[in-house]
Design a protein around this motif. Structure first.
Motif, PDB file in Angstrom:
ATOM      1  N   TRP A  83      31.160  25.494  27.765  1.00  0.00           N
ATOM      2  CA  TRP A  83      32.206  26.266  27.105  1.00  0.00           C
ATOM      3  C   TRP A  83      32.298  25.845  25.641  1.00  0.00           C
ATOM      4  O   TRP A  83      32.208  24.662  25.328  1.00  0.00           O
ATOM      5  CB  TRP A  83      33.546  26.040  27.791  1.00  0.00           C
ATOM      6  N   GLU A  88      40.752  35.292  36.207  1.00  0.00           N
ATOM      7  CA  GLU A  88      41.331  34.826  34.941  1.00  0.00           C
ATOM      8  C   GLU A  88      42.755  35.342  34.794  1.00  0.00           C
ATOM      9  O   GLU A  88      43.652  34.624  34.345  1.00  0.00           O
ATOM     10  CB  GLU A  88      40.478  35.310  33.772  1.00  0.00           C
ATOM     11  N   MET A 109      36.284  26.853  33.445  1.00  0.00           N
ATOM     12  CA  MET A 109      37.280  27.073  32.397  1.00  0.00           C
ATOM     13  C   MET A 109      38.588  26.370  32.759  1.00  0.00           C
ATOM     14  O   MET A 109      39.235  25.749  31.900  1.00  0.00           O
ATOM     15  CB  MET A 109      37.529  28.568  32.210  1.00  0.00           C
ATOM     16  N   ARG A 164      31.843  30.042  36.161  1.00  0.00           N
ATOM     17  CA  ARG A 164      32.290  29.989  34.766  1.00  0.00           C
ATOM     18  C   ARG A 164      33.815  30.000  34.656  1.00  0.00           C
ATOM     19  O   ARG A 164      34.380  29.390  33.753  1.00  0.00           O
ATOM     20  CB  ARG A 164      31.666  31.122  33.956  1.00  0.00           C
ATOM     21  N   THR A 165      34.505  30.700  35.566  1.00  0.00           N
ATOM     22  CA  THR A 165      35.965  30.721  35.524  1.00  0.00           C
ATOM     23  C   THR A 165      36.543  29.412  36.046  1.00  0.00           C
ATOM     24  O   THR A 165      37.511  28.878  35.492  1.00  0.00           O
ATOM     25  CB  THR A 165      36.506  31.888  36.365  1.00  0.00           C
ATOM     26  N   TRP A 221      32.542  31.589  26.559  1.00  0.00           N
ATOM     27  CA  TRP A 221      31.410  31.263  27.427  1.00  0.00           C
ATOM     28  C   TRP A 221      30.387  32.373  27.275  1.00  0.00           C
ATOM     29  O   TRP A 221      30.749  33.559  27.223  1.00  0.00           O
ATOM     30  CB  TRP A 221      31.838  31.157  28.891  1.00  0.00           C
ATOM     31  N   ASN A 229      35.084  35.497  27.910  1.00  0.00           N
ATOM     32  CA  ASN A 229      34.240  34.908  28.944  1.00  0.00           C
ATOM     33  C   ASN A 229      33.111  35.888  29.257  1.00  0.00           C
ATOM     34  O   ASN A 229      33.339  36.950  29.832  1.00  0.00           O
ATOM     35  CB  ASN A 229      35.084  34.633  30.197  1.00  0.00           C
ATOM     36  N   CYS A 230      31.893  35.536  28.863  1.00  0.00           N
ATOM     37  CA  CYS A 230      30.718  36.383  29.096  1.00  0.00           C
ATOM     38  C   CYS A 230      30.879  37.739  28.421  1.00  0.00           C
ATOM     39  O   CYS A 230      30.624  38.784  29.018  1.00  0.00           O
ATOM     40  CB  CYS A 230      30.462  36.557  30.582  1.00  0.00           C
TER      41      CYS A 230
END
Length: 224
Positions: A218, A77, A51, A47-48, A151, A122-123
């Motif tokens: 996203w 991040e 991004m 997920r990162t 996300w 994020n999450c």
């Protein structure tokens, strides 16, 4: 995501052909999965990494000129924004995370209105007790023209599903102390409609992660 009672598979390490776009490393480890997915160098997950692709491909920004509110930050991040030269302020409800601001994103008077150009969550929204209040607060602290980058864990369907036991991942102690849990898994249609109640422009981007041969969605939300 697995429950706290499940065995967390991690620590097996391998060099892969693909590299992390954040730190450049090509050593990855298994984490909550048999898949080599977490960067051994900076800790990035798919997920990162997606991004980073999203920002590079679809949302070009001069990070040296913007102020970012970074909710529930993780190491990879933080490294990304530091390398970009962004003015980044971190926020979490848990003191042990040692963020710049200690606050509940469902009610954060500690953060001034119209004070950030970007909010990254994020999450995070799956794990707050009241996501409507959280979205209202995220909108409030953004400048007009600012964007919320989100996300979330998805339900695998178009509908949002409420979890019966919110304590499964973070445990009962965090639930009792901070109201943190896994409260819901979002469906794309339901979540998009929910976001449009707060933001006039909502776009969903699906970005590919070469390391895991998977993709992440996203949501980019514009405040006007």
């Amino acid at each position: 995501e697995k429950s706290a009672d499940d065995k967390k598979t991690k620590g097996e390490i391998a060099e892969l052909d693909d590299s992390c776009p954040i730190c450049g490393g090509n050593v990855f480890e298994t984490y909550n999965s048999e898949t080599y997915r977490r960067c051994f160098g900076c800790g990035s997950l798919e997920r990162t990494r997606t991004m980073v692709k999203l920002l590079d491909d679809n949302i070009p920004l001069d990070f040296s000129k913007i102020k970012v509110l970074h909710i529930s930050p993780i190491k990879s991040e933080y490294i990304f924004f530091r390398n970009k030269g962004a003015d980044t302020v971190t926020l979490d409800i848990r003191p042990e995370r040692r963020t710049d601001i200690l606050a509940d994103i469902c009610n954060m008077p500690e953060v001034a209105s119209d004070s950030f150009d970007m909010v990254l969550a994020n999450c995070a929204l799956n794990h707050v007790y009241d996501d409507e209040k959280a979205l209202s607060e995220i909108k409030r602290v953004l400048h007009p023209g600012g964007i919320a980058l989100l996300w979330v864990l998805d339900s695998g369907t178009f509908k949002t599903v409420v979890d019966e036991d919110p304590t499964g991942w973070y445990g009962k102690e965090n639930y009792d102390k901070y109201k943190i849990g896994t409260f819901r898994h979002y469906g794309e249609v339901d979540f998009t409609e929910q976001l449009r109640r707060y933001f006039p422009e909502v776009r969903c981007f699906e970005k590919y992660d070469a390391v895991t041969d998977s993709s992440c969605k996203w949501y980019c939300c514009l405040k006007k």
